[in-house]
Design an enzyme around this catalytic site. Structure first.
Site, PDB file in Angstrom:
ATOM      1  N   ALA A   1     -10.470   6.266  -4.893  1.00 12.80           N
ATOM      2  CA  ALA A   1      -9.719   5.511  -3.887  1.00 12.80           C
ATOM      3  C   ALA A   1      -8.259   5.917  -3.903  1.00 12.80           C
ATOM      4  CB  ALA A   1      -9.839   4.007  -4.139  1.00 12.80           C
ATOM      5  N   LYS A   2      -7.670   5.977  -2.705  1.00 10.85           N
ATOM      6  CA  LYS A   2      -6.249   6.310  -2.583  1.00 10.85           C
ATOM      7  C   LYS A   2      -5.383   5.334  -3.355  1.00 10.85           C
ATOM      8  CE  LYS A   2      -7.152   7.743   2.202  1.00 10.85           C
ATOM      9  NZ  LYS A   2      -6.898   7.427   3.614  1.00 10.85           N
ATOM     10  N   ARG A   3      -5.724   4.044  -3.232  1.00  7.77           N
ATOM     11  CA  ARG A   3      -4.861   3.020  -3.812  1.00  7.77           C
ATOM     12  C   ARG A   3      -4.849   3.052  -5.338  1.00  7.77           C
ATOM     13  NH1 ARG A   3      -9.427   0.532  -1.966  1.00  7.77           N
ATOM     14  NH2 ARG A   3     -10.653  -0.731  -3.434  1.00  7.77           N
TER      15      ARG A   3
END
Length: 281
Positions: free
Chosen positions: A237-239
Site C-alpha cells: 500500500a502507498k500509505r
C-alpha cells in the site's frame, strides 16, 4: 477482441503491486491478440495529484508495457456519472442519505465486505438534504432485474449477490461518483471485455454486475488475480510506504527485469503472492 485495462489513481506513486496488476492486464491482452488500455482514475478530490500521472507513464514504459490509444481520464467523464445517477433516480432506485460512519456502525446488525452494512435508515427519505450522498436500494434493484450471473476466469460462474454490501453509495457527497459507479461506467465506455483486478475486489463485481443490468451496459468477463503482500499478510500500500516504482527507476534498477520477475512470480524477500485476501469467492 479482448480488451483489458490498467486503471491507477494518482493519489500516490505506483509500487510493485501496481506493476504486477499492470503486467497481468497487459500480458493477457497481448497473449490473446487484444488491446491494453490505460485509464487514470483522477476524481478523488485533492488527493489526486497531476504530477503523478507523468510518473505513471514513465513507470509503465520502464517496465516495457505499452498501451493502446490515448490514456483516458475519469475527470473528463463527470457528465457521464451524473447522467447515470439521474437515470437511476428516475427509476426510483436511489435515495439520499446523510448518515455518518459512526451512526451506521452504531445501528448496523451485519458486517459486509466493506464493514458494517448500512441498515437502511434513510431508505424512505423523500427529500434530499443538503450534502447528502445517494444510495442504491439494492433489494429494489434486484427485484427489477431478477437473478444475475457473472463469470470469473478463475472462479467460474457466479450468482450475483450485491446484497452482501447492503445499499451502497453510488453518488458521494464529496466526489462525483463512487468507485462502483465510475469503474462500471468507465469499463463500458472503454470497451473493456476482460476486467482484470486483485482478489480484494472480487466481491465488488457483484455490485458492478447489477449496475450493468440496470444501465444496459455490456457485460465483460472478470479475471481476479492474486495480490502482492507484506510478510504480515497485508497487501502492499502507498500509505505504508511500499517502495515506489519511480524510486526504483531513478535508482537505476532495470524495469524489464522487474517485469519479467513479476511474470515468473519472483518477488523481493518477504513479499509473496496471496490468491485470496478479503475477497475470496
Amino acid at each position: 477482441m479482448i480488451v483489458t485495462r490498467f486503471a491507477p489513481s494518482p493519489n500516490g506513486p505506483l509500487h510493485l503491486g501496481h506493476a504486477y496488476a499492470a503486467v497481468v492486464a497487459h500480458d493477457l491482452a497481448y497473449e490473446r491478440g487484444g488491446a491494453f488500455r490505460l485509464r487514470i482514475e483522477d476524481i478523488d478530490g485533492a488527493r489526486s495529484r497531476p504530477e503523478f500521472v507523468e510518473e505513471f507513464f514513465q513507470d509503465l514504459e520502464w517496465l516495457g508495457l505499452s498501451w493502446d490509444g490515448e490514456a483516458a481520464f475519469q475527470s473528463h467523464r463527470l457528465a457521464r456519472y451524473a447522467g447515470a445517477g439521474e437515470r437511476l433516480k428516475a427509476m426510483g432506485l436511489l435515495y439520499p442519505c446523510r448518515c455518518t460512519r459512526a451512526e451506521i456502525a452504531a445501528a448496523a446488525t451485519e458486517i459486509g465486505p466493506d464493514g458494517p452494512i448500512y441498515p437502511g435508515t434513510c431508505r424512505h427519505r423523500a427529500v434530499a438534504p443538503e450534502g447528502a450522498a445517494w444510495r442504491l436500494d439494492v433489494t429494489a434493484a434486484m427485484n427489477r432485474t431478477g437473478p444475475l450471473e457473472w463469470l470469473d476466469e478463475g472462479a467460474g460462474p457466479q450468482a450475483a449477490t450485491p446484497q452482501i454490501f447492503g445499499d451502497v453509495v453510488l453518488l458521494r457527497k464529496d466526489l462525483p461518483a463512487s468507485y462502483h459507479l465510475a469503474a462500471t461506467l468507465d469499463d463500458a465506455a472503454d470497451g473493456i471485455t476482460l476486467v482484470t483486478r486483485g482478489m480484494d475486489l472480487f466481491r465488488s463485481s457483484h455490485v458492478h454486475r447489477l449496475l450493468q443490468a440496470l444501465l444496459d451496459l455490456p457485460v465483460p468477463v472478470w479475471h481476479h488475480h492474486g495480490l502482492l503482500v507484506e510478510p504480515d499478510g497485508r497487501k502492499l500500500a502507498k500509505r505504508r510506504g511500499s517502495p515506489s516504482l519511480a524510486d526504483r527507476r531513478r535508482a537505476g534498477e532495470g524495469g524489464l527485469a522487474i517485469a519479467d520477475a513479476l511474470r515468473a512470480q519472483r518477488f523481493p524477500a518477504g513479499i509473496s503472492l496471496s490468491q485470496a485476501l478479503n475477497g475470496t469467492p
